[in-house]
Design a protein around this motif. Structure first.
Motif, PDB file in Angstrom:
ATOM      1  N   UNK A   1       0.827  -1.204   0.000  1.00  0.00           N
ATOM      2  CA  UNK A   1       0.000   0.000   0.000  1.00  0.00           C
ATOM      3  C   UNK A   1       0.860   1.253   0.000  1.00  0.00           C
ATOM      4  N   UNK A   2       1.882   1.258   0.829  1.00  0.00           N
ATOM      5  CA  UNK A   2       2.748   2.424   0.927  1.00  0.00           C
ATOM      6  C   UNK A   2       3.551   2.621  -0.358  1.00  0.00           C
ATOM      7  N   UNK A   3       3.855   1.534  -1.032  1.00  0.00           N
ATOM      8  CA  UNK A   3       4.561   1.650  -2.320  1.00  0.00           C
ATOM      9  C   UNK A   3       3.693   2.410  -3.322  1.00  0.00           C
ATOM     10  N   UNK A   4       2.384   2.145  -3.319  1.00  0.00           N
ATOM     11  CA  UNK A   4       1.482   2.885  -4.207  1.00  0.00           C
ATOM     12  C   UNK A   4       1.470   4.372  -3.855  1.00  0.00           C
ATOM     13  N   UNK A   5       1.516   4.669  -2.565  1.00  0.00           N
ATOM     14  CA  UNK A   5       1.546   6.064  -2.142  1.00  0.00           C
ATOM     15  C   UNK A   5       2.829   6.740  -2.605  1.00  0.00           C
ATOM     16  N   UNK A   6       3.947   6.034  -2.503  1.00  0.00           N
ATOM     17  CA  UNK A   6       5.218   6.580  -2.998  1.00  0.00           C
ATOM     18  C   UNK A   6       5.118   6.884  -4.490  1.00  0.00           C
ATOM     19  N   UNK A   7       4.481   6.005  -5.235  1.00  0.00           N
ATOM     20  CA  UNK A   7       4.305   6.224  -6.671  1.00  0.00           C
ATOM     21  C   UNK A   7       3.417   7.435  -6.938  1.00  0.00           C
TER      22      UNK A   7
END
Length: 242
Positions: free
Chosen positions: A221-227
């Motif tokens: 989930x946090x990876x999507x936010x980073x993107x």
């Protein structure tokens, strides 16, 4: 802390909770008059609410960029703390991640999470970035930050969005999230390896597997936010983040 549904916004809601790995229940921010929140939610149609969210985000950013008053900057920085998350959520949380209100919502929630769970996040950073790399340089973090460093970084990223280069602030937020993602994945792997190497009860095994699964879910989930932050930075530089 609840974050709206919509793609990575919902993902961000999960991502901004990984440090509940042992953190105490967060205090609820002070709330605005519920009648005002209900009026916004129930008295405005979705199109008007979308227009309002974009207008308020642009107005807030423009005002701070054109002020020299440090008190104005301080009030904007603590907007969620002082006014409560409900009104800000009603205005911005439904906005798409490739919009200015959607990105500001993510920045405010990132700051809230970083300050609330600073101790657990500092540990995740040290796991995810055991040796300083370009991520540390971009985010602006010294090696092995403690919880006070995390709190200062949270304020620095958000204030930088208002008084500095907005795209740079988003890139700092993205780099920070990337390191925490690495920390969560490493912690999940460590828990799984511990199960393989140690004799544990079935209850302990279940607990460890559940914790590892939550960490991996939060990392994704946090990876999507980073993107979202990286994409927002690119849009801002092209003058297309509105």
């Amino acid at each position: 802390m609840s974050i709206s549904s919509s793609g990575s916004v919902h993902a961000a809601g999960s991502a901004f909770a990984p440090a509940r790995l042992g953190a105490s229940r967060p205090a609820r921010p002070s709330q605005l008059d519920p009648a005002l929140v209900n009026q916004i939610a129930g008295g405005v149609d979705p199109e008007q609410l979308s227009e309002l969210s974009h207008a308020t985000a642009a107005s807030l950013l423009d005002r701070v960029h054109h002020t020299q008053d440090p008190q104005v900057v301080a009030r904007v920085l603590t907007l969620v703390d002082v006014e409560g998350v409900d009104l800000v959520a009603e205005l911005w949380s439904h906005a798409e991640p490739d919009s200015l209100p959607g990105i500001l919502w993510r920045l405010y929630m990132l700051r809230t999470w970083m300050r609330r769970d600073r101790d657990a996040i500092s540990r995740l950073w040290r796991v995810g970035e055991p040796v300083a790399t370009t991520a540390s340089a971009i985010a602006g973090v010294d090696q092995a930050p403690d919880e006070d460093d995390i709190a200062r970084l949270a304020d620095s990223i958000l204030s930088g969005a208002f008084v500095g280069d907005f795209a740079v602030a988003l890139e700092r937020a993205s780099a920070f999230c990337d390191v925490i993602v690495a920390g969560l994945r490493a912690e999940a792997h460590h828990r799984s390896a511990h199960l393989a190497a140690a004799a544990v009860t079935s209850a302990d095994e279940h607990a460890h597997r559940a914790a590892a699964a939550r960490m991996l879910h939060n990392a994704a989930s946090l990876r999507h936010t980073a993107e979202d932050f990286r994409h927002g930075a690119a849009l801002w530089r092209r003058g297309k983040l509105e």
